[in-house]
Design a protein around this motif. Sequence first.
Motif, PDB file in Angstrom:
ATOM      1  N   LEU A  47       0.830  -1.206   0.000  1.00 42.51           N
ATOM      2  CA  LEU A  47       0.000   0.000   0.000  1.00 42.51           C
ATOM      3  C   LEU A  47       0.864   1.255   0.000  1.00 42.51           C
ATOM      4  O   LEU A  47       0.634   2.188  -0.787  1.00 42.51           O
ATOM      5  CB  LEU A  47      -0.931   0.003   1.211  1.00 42.51           C
ATOM      6  CG  LEU A  47      -1.854   1.217   1.340  1.00 42.51           C
ATOM      7  CD1 LEU A  47      -2.816   1.269   0.169  1.00 42.51           C
ATOM      8  CD2 LEU A  47      -2.603   1.170   2.645  1.00 42.51           C
ATOM      9  N   VAL A  48       1.870   1.291   0.860  1.00 34.80           N
ATOM     10  CA  VAL A  48       2.737   2.468   0.946  1.00 34.80           C
ATOM     11  C   VAL A  48       3.530   2.651  -0.349  1.00 34.80           C
ATOM     12  O   VAL A  48       3.732   3.780  -0.810  1.00 34.80           O
ATOM     13  CB  VAL A  48       3.666   2.361   2.173  1.00 34.80           C
ATOM     14  CG1 VAL A  48       4.712   3.447   2.183  1.00 34.80           C
ATOM     15  CG2 VAL A  48       2.836   2.410   3.457  1.00 34.80           C
ATOM     16  N   ALA A  49       3.960   1.543  -0.958  1.00 32.84           N
ATOM     17  CA  ALA A  49       4.694   1.644  -2.221  1.00 32.84           C
ATOM     18  C   ALA A  49       3.802   2.223  -3.315  1.00 32.84           C
ATOM     19  O   ALA A  49       4.248   3.069  -4.107  1.00 32.84           O
ATOM     20  CB  ALA A  49       5.224   0.281  -2.634  1.00 32.84           C
ATOM     21  N   GLY A  50       2.556   1.804  -3.368  1.00 28.05           N
ATOM     22  CA  GLY A  50       1.631   2.358  -4.357  1.00 28.05           C
ATOM     23  C   GLY A  50       1.430   3.857  -4.161  1.00 28.05           C
ATOM     24  O   GLY A  50       1.449   4.635  -5.123  1.00 28.05           O
ATOM     25  N   LEU A  51       1.265   4.254  -2.907  1.00 25.15           N
ATOM     26  CA  LEU A  51       1.114   5.683  -2.617  1.00 25.15           C
ATOM     27  C   LEU A  51       2.371   6.463  -2.984  1.00 25.15           C
ATOM     28  O   LEU A  51       2.302   7.539  -3.596  1.00 25.15           O
ATOM     29  CB  LEU A  51       0.812   5.889  -1.128  1.00 25.15           C
ATOM     30  CG  LEU A  51      -0.628   5.681  -0.694  1.00 25.15           C
ATOM     31  CD1 LEU A  51      -0.726   5.636   0.827  1.00 25.15           C
ATOM     32  CD2 LEU A  51      -1.494   6.786  -1.239  1.00 25.15           C
ATOM     33  N   GLY A  52       3.522   5.930  -2.607  1.00 20.30           N
ATOM     34  CA  GLY A  52       4.782   6.627  -2.882  1.00 20.30           C
ATOM     35  C   GLY A  52       5.075   6.757  -4.361  1.00 20.30           C
ATOM     36  O   GLY A  52       5.497   7.815  -4.841  1.00 20.30           O
ATOM     37  N   ILE A  53       4.842   5.705  -5.099  1.00 16.15           N
ATOM     38  CA  ILE A  53       5.094   5.744  -6.544  1.00 16.15           C
ATOM     39  C   ILE A  53       4.126   6.708  -7.226  1.00 16.15           C
ATOM     40  O   ILE A  53       4.513   7.506  -8.085  1.00 16.15           O
ATOM     41  CB  ILE A  53       5.004   4.331  -7.145  1.00 16.15           C
ATOM     42  CG1 ILE A  53       6.193   3.495  -6.662  1.00 16.15           C
ATOM     43  CG2 ILE A  53       4.969   4.377  -8.668  1.00 16.15           C
ATOM     44  CD1 ILE A  53       6.096   2.027  -7.001  1.00 16.15           C
TER      45      ILE A  53
END
Length: 110
Positions: A47-53
């Motif tokens: 989830l955090v990777a999706g938000l960050g990207i």
Amino acid sequence: MDDPEKRRRLAELEAKIEAAKSANTPKPHMEEHYSQANLAWRMVIELVAGLGIGFGIGFGLDSLFGTLPILMVLFTFLGLAAGINVMIRTAREIQTGDTSADTAWDDKEG
């Protein structure tokens, strides 16, 4: 040596080979709570990777085009949606008990 003797020795050899193969199979050595914690962290990271990207792409495009917050907000929401989608896919893998990486690639190929 006659045929029955050869067959008997061959059967004994096959039994020994099968026993050796079954003795060398890896056994899961992780405890259940460690496994569940790893899966939970995997979902959080997805989830955090999706938000960050999404944020990074939106911020980069905003800087490039000079449209300050519009694309950043749009791509952050798209990154959130992508992260949730991956989390749902992971939850389905957990429900079916299929958390190995090899089977995830096998499903996509065939």
